[in-house]
Design a protein around this motif. Structure first.
Motif, PDB file in Angstrom:
ATOM      1  N   GLY A  23       8.836   5.612  -1.190  1.00  0.00           N
ATOM      2  CA  GLY A  23       8.728   4.383  -2.099  1.00  0.00           C
ATOM      3  C   GLY A  23      10.009   4.137  -2.773  1.00  0.00           C
ATOM      4  N   GLY A  80       1.315   6.326  -7.052  1.00  0.00           N
ATOM      5  CA  GLY A  80       0.149   7.237  -7.337  1.00  0.00           C
ATOM      6  C   GLY A  80       0.425   8.716  -7.109  1.00  0.00           C
ATOM      7  N   ALA A  81       1.123   8.957  -6.121  1.00  0.00           N
ATOM      8  CA  ALA A  81       1.545  10.477  -5.877  1.00  0.00           C
ATOM      9  C   ALA A  81       2.353  10.965  -7.192  1.00  0.00           C
ATOM     10  CB  ALA A  81       2.339  10.711  -4.797  1.00  0.00           C
ATOM     11  N   PHE A 124       0.772  -1.399  -0.002  1.00  0.00           N
ATOM     12  CA  PHE A 124      -0.061  -0.004   0.149  1.00  0.00           C
ATOM     13  C   PHE A 124       0.894   1.477  -0.037  1.00  0.00           C
ATOM     14  CE2 PHE A 124      -3.087  -3.064   1.691  1.00  0.00           C
ATOM     15  CZ  PHE A 124      -4.244  -2.858   0.809  1.00  0.00           C
ATOM     16  N   ILE A 125       1.940   1.237   0.833  1.00  0.00           N
ATOM     17  CA  ILE A 125       3.009   2.525   0.725  1.00  0.00           C
ATOM     18  C   ILE A 125       3.593   2.681  -0.574  1.00  0.00           C
ATOM     19  CG2 ILE A 125       4.976   3.470   1.663  1.00  0.00           C
ATOM     20  CD1 ILE A 125       4.164   1.900   4.175  1.00  0.00           C
ATOM     21  N   LEU A 142       6.459  10.908  -0.138  1.00  0.00           N
ATOM     22  CA  LEU A 142       6.078   9.635  -0.723  1.00  0.00           C
ATOM     23  C   LEU A 142       6.939   9.149  -1.592  1.00  0.00           C
ATOM     24  CD1 LEU A 142       2.201  10.319  -1.140  1.00  0.00           C
ATOM     25  CD2 LEU A 142       3.209   9.077   0.597  1.00  0.00           C
ATOM     26  N   THR A 190       2.366   1.715  -3.599  1.00  0.00           N
ATOM     27  CA  THR A 190       1.486   1.850  -4.540  1.00  0.00           C
ATOM     28  C   THR A 190       0.992   3.499  -4.226  1.00  0.00           C
ATOM     29  OG1 THR A 190       0.308  -0.295  -4.514  1.00  0.00           O
ATOM     30  CG2 THR A 190      -1.159   1.751  -5.077  1.00  0.00           C
ATOM     31  N   ALA A 191       0.806   3.714  -2.917  1.00  0.00           N
ATOM     32  CA  ALA A 191       0.459   5.362  -2.540  1.00  0.00           C
ATOM     33  C   ALA A 191       1.788   6.282  -3.401  1.00  0.00           C
ATOM     34  CB  ALA A 191       0.683   5.610  -1.330  1.00  0.00           C
ATOM     35  N   SER A 192       3.097   5.798  -3.274  1.00  0.00           N
ATOM     36  CA  SER A 192       4.051   6.520  -3.733  1.00  0.00           C
ATOM     37  C   SER A 192       4.058   6.714  -5.188  1.00  0.00           C
ATOM     38  CB  SER A 192       5.306   6.111  -3.402  1.00  0.00           C
ATOM     39  OG  SER A 192       6.620   6.679  -3.913  1.00  0.00           O
TER      40      SER A 192
END
Length: 744
Positions: free
Chosen positions: A297, A175-176, A168-169, A293, A171-173
């Motif tokens: 990542g 996505g950012a 999740f971390i 992020l 993917t968030a990076s």
């Protein structure tokens, strides 16, 4: 009871995290600035086709198995290539997986060291310990390796839970990064984005240099495949999870490449000192949240990859030990030091030691190239395995996945090409080391016998060749001995002599089929081997069995054109030889003779005419060439003819010399005056020191092939016995005149 994983946790997430590695954050921005969007997008797509083709091949192999078992790609290679060849692939795979953990933890240490250096007290601590910049990174990397090792020792379920959090971390990076153009500012206002899309790049890299730099990003699917032994349904999860990971990460790479193409390309190029631009610093200009992020990542991309391989590598090692591939002193890695446990904990500790060795080895640039090529070699062989399986046409190969051999062949060839792009000489070294491992395993672990797809593959090639042979006229120039060899199971000396003689005639120039005749009262054990037929006899004469076997049809339109028989009283040799010759089979009888220890390196051929002599001369040539191929002295051939009444010496000698010259046979000619003595005495006088003697069978008429013998059985046996004191003798009966040269 050990927990089993499904498609997402067991395959997709480990592969996803290994594919989204440090290249995404550290290398891809610089490459995009240099290459531009179109060329970089093409590199991303082309690179992923190798992984995609490997996934197709993997799906072929996996869905053909009822149960995959542990070992990941090694297990698939072993099933297709057998223990020896698959084991050589597995050893290289384990080493590559273990050493790559070292690379990932070092990659984790790079940005973390920069962050730590800004903390109060860090510089003082480092100075007091006397640590250089490299040593600082090595200490940080070692600490991460300890964390990965401990989590792996706790168990796969615990590590898998950590991977979910990292997923999740990460993917968030990503996505950012993808949404950053929507909230960022142009470079003219202190941001990083340009006013237009960078389509062509600013140059600085050739296409294939950039391809080689990016390609390691797509070599992570074995992180998920390596969990094959921990899955609820490996046949379903391995293909599905792998394809899903490739699809998602390929789209992610294309999306991030597009974002990097929107940035000012001048900001993405190397600095004057050769330093790589920091994505964290670039986004930190006016997008601090994205910068944070991205930093997370980078850390988690490298850390998660290390964690994934800390699960995979020990399981590969454990499976290698369970299959008896590793030396005996490493057998302990099969076990778990926790009572009742099934985790590869000893194997994890061995992996950890290799990781520490990698971290503290200093400059690992060259080693990273070797490891990258090792992964490519494994990928290439998985593609070759699927290609061979489909080409073999084995009825047992019935995968539920409908792939195509061309996809597997493409994956294998492109993997080979990428190896060349990395380093041709290192690639040859890696392949050479694998072949050395294969040879050692074949000799010491597999008893010198190949297993797997090889038999079916060679059979398919032979089947194709036999089909073509039926359409080709053999002709006189293509004659080769296709020999049926017969011996009695209760006569070991017959078996030994038959094998030796047949080998000297057919090893390099023909084919031989060995047949053991087993009498009804024989109770000994028979090791028939792979090339021997055992014929059981109860009431019918052995001669009838031999005749039937010699006249039987063979694949490809082949027939036995030569038969080697033992001198055994249980055979009616007079009738059998005459029948076989009448059916167009040349017949040979071998008499071992008396070794004298002082033989000349010479083969004597006693010539009585071309009807039988041509075959004897050709066999002498074949035997001489076979011995030479095996490193033995090249023997001389001597044609010997005893003159009969009204024969002219000069003419006969000239004819024999002309025959040798036209037939291009290196040899000598010896013409003897008419002699009233028995023939065996003449042979004894002139051939007692030969290494081998070839002559016609006793009782054979000098001209014509219509009838073989004019002797009864007792007289035949007596004539054969006269040559007991000679060196080894090969009695020859030609069924037809064999051409010594192309007469057309």
């Amino acid at each position: 009871m050990q927990k089993k994983f499904g498609t997402i946790r067991g395959v997709f997430i480990p592969s996803y995290e290994a594919l989204f590695g440090a290249v995404l954050f550290l290398v891809l921005p610089m490459l995009t600035g240099a290459m531009g969007f179109w060329r970089m997008a093409l590199i991303v797509v082309l690179s992923n086709t190798v992984t995609l083709a490997t996934a197709f091949s993997l799906a072929d192999c996996v869905t053909n198995l009822r149960q995959v078992g542990p070992g990941g790609m090694y297990a698939l290679a072993r099933r297709s290539f057998g223990r020896a060849f698959g084991g050589s692939i597995g050893i290289q795979l384990f080493l590559a997986q273990s050493v790559s953990i070292g690379f990932y933890v070092i990659g984790f240490a790079e940005p973390l060291q920069e962050v730590l250096s800004g903390l109060p007290g860090y510089r003082e601590l480092v100075a007091s310990l006397g640590l250089s910049l490299l040593e600082q990174k090595q200490v940080i990397a070692s600490l991460l390796a300890v964390v990965g090792c401990v989590s792996s020792l706790i168990g796969a379920d615990f590590t898998s839970r950590i991977q979910v959090v990292i997923f999740f971390i990460l993917t968030a990076s990503i996505g950012a990064i993808l949404i950053s153009p929507l909230v960022g500012t142009p470079s003219s206002e202190g941001g990083v984005f340009a006013n237009r899309l960078n389509l062509t790049g600013l140059g600085g890299f050739g296409f294939w240099v950039a391809f080689a730099a990016f390609f390691p990003a797509v070599t992570g699917i074995d992180a998920g495949v390596g969990m094959s032994g921990e899955l609820k349904d490996a046949r379903k999860s391995l293909p599905l999870g792998t394809f899903l990971a490739i699809a998602v990460t390929a789209l992610g790479y294309l999306g991030v490449t597009y974002v990097y193409s929107l940035m000012d390309p001048h900001l993405l190029l190397r600095g004057e000192g050769g330093e790589v631009p920091s994505l964290v610093a670039l986004f930190g200009r006016n997008l601090p949240a994205v910068s944070l992020l991205v930093l997370l990542g980078i850390l988690f991309a490298t850390g998660s990859s290390a964690l994934a391989y800390f699960l995979t590598a020990p399981r590969t090692l454990k499976t290698l030990a369970e299959d008896g591939i590793l030396p005996g002193f490493l057998s302990f890695v099969r076990k778990d030091f926790v009572k009742g446990g099934s985790e590869p904990r000893w194997a994890t500790l061995v992996t950890f030691l290799i990781v520490l060795g990698t971290v503290w080895s200093g400059d690992i640039t060259f080693v990273s190239t070797v490891v990258g090529i090792c992964f490519l070699v494994v990928y290439g062989w998985i593609n070759v395995a699927a290609f061979f399986e489909r080409m073999s046409g084995n009825p047992s190969f019935r995968p539920t996945f409908r792939g195509h051999w061309a996809i597997s062949l493409y994956g294998a060839l492109l993997a080979l090409a990428v190896i060349g792009l990395f380093n041709v000489w290192v690639g040859l070294g890696v392949l050479g080391s694998q072949l050395l491992l294969f040879w050692l395993l074949l000799k010491y672990r597999a008893g010198g016998r190949l297993e797997g797809v090889w038999w079916g593959l060679i059979f398919s090639v032979l089947q194709w060749a036999f089909g073509r042979m039926r359409r080709i006229i053999q002709g006189t120039k293509n004659w080769r001995p296709v020999m049926g060899v017969f011996a009695f199971a209760d006569r070991p000396e017959q078996i030994e002599q038959g094998v030796r003689v047949a080998s000297r005639i057919t090893a390099f120039k023909g084919l031989s089929v060995f047949n053991l005749l087993r009498p009804d009262d024989f109770e000994g054990e028979i090791d028939s081997g792979g090339d021997t037929a055992v014929i059981f006899q109860r009431k019918n004469p052995f001669s009838a069995l031999i005749r039937g076997a010699a006249l039987a049809a063979m694949p490809g339109g082949l027939v036995l054109n030569t038969v080697l028989l033992p001198l055994d009283r249980r055979l009616n040799l007079i009738d059998l030889v005459e029948e076989l010759a009448g059916e167009g089979r040349h017949v040979l009888l071998y008499k071992h003779g008396v070794p004298r220890g002082e033989e000349d390196e010479r083969i004597d051929v006693w010539w009585k005419g071309q009807e039988n002599g041509n075959l004897m001369a050709l066999l002498a040539y074949i035997i001489r060439e076979t011995d030479a191929e095996r490193g033995l002295p090249r023997k001389r051939i001597r044609l010997i003819r005893v003159l009969e009444e009204r024969m002219e010496r000069v003419r006969e000698e000239a004819e024999l010399r002309s025959l040798l010259d036209v037939a291009r046979l290196e040899g000598e000619v010896l013409v003897l005056d008419p002699d009233e003595r028995p023939f065996d005495e003449v042979v004894e006088e002139h051939s007692r020191d030969a290494s081998l003697v070839l002559m016609g069978m006793p009782g054979q008429r000098a001209s014509g092939l219509a009838r073989v013998f004019s002797l009864d059985r007792r007289e035949f046996d007596r004539q054969i016995a006269r040559f007991d004191e000679l060196p080894p003798v090969l009695f020859v009966k030609s069924a037809y005149r064999v051409a010594l040269f192309d007469e057309e």
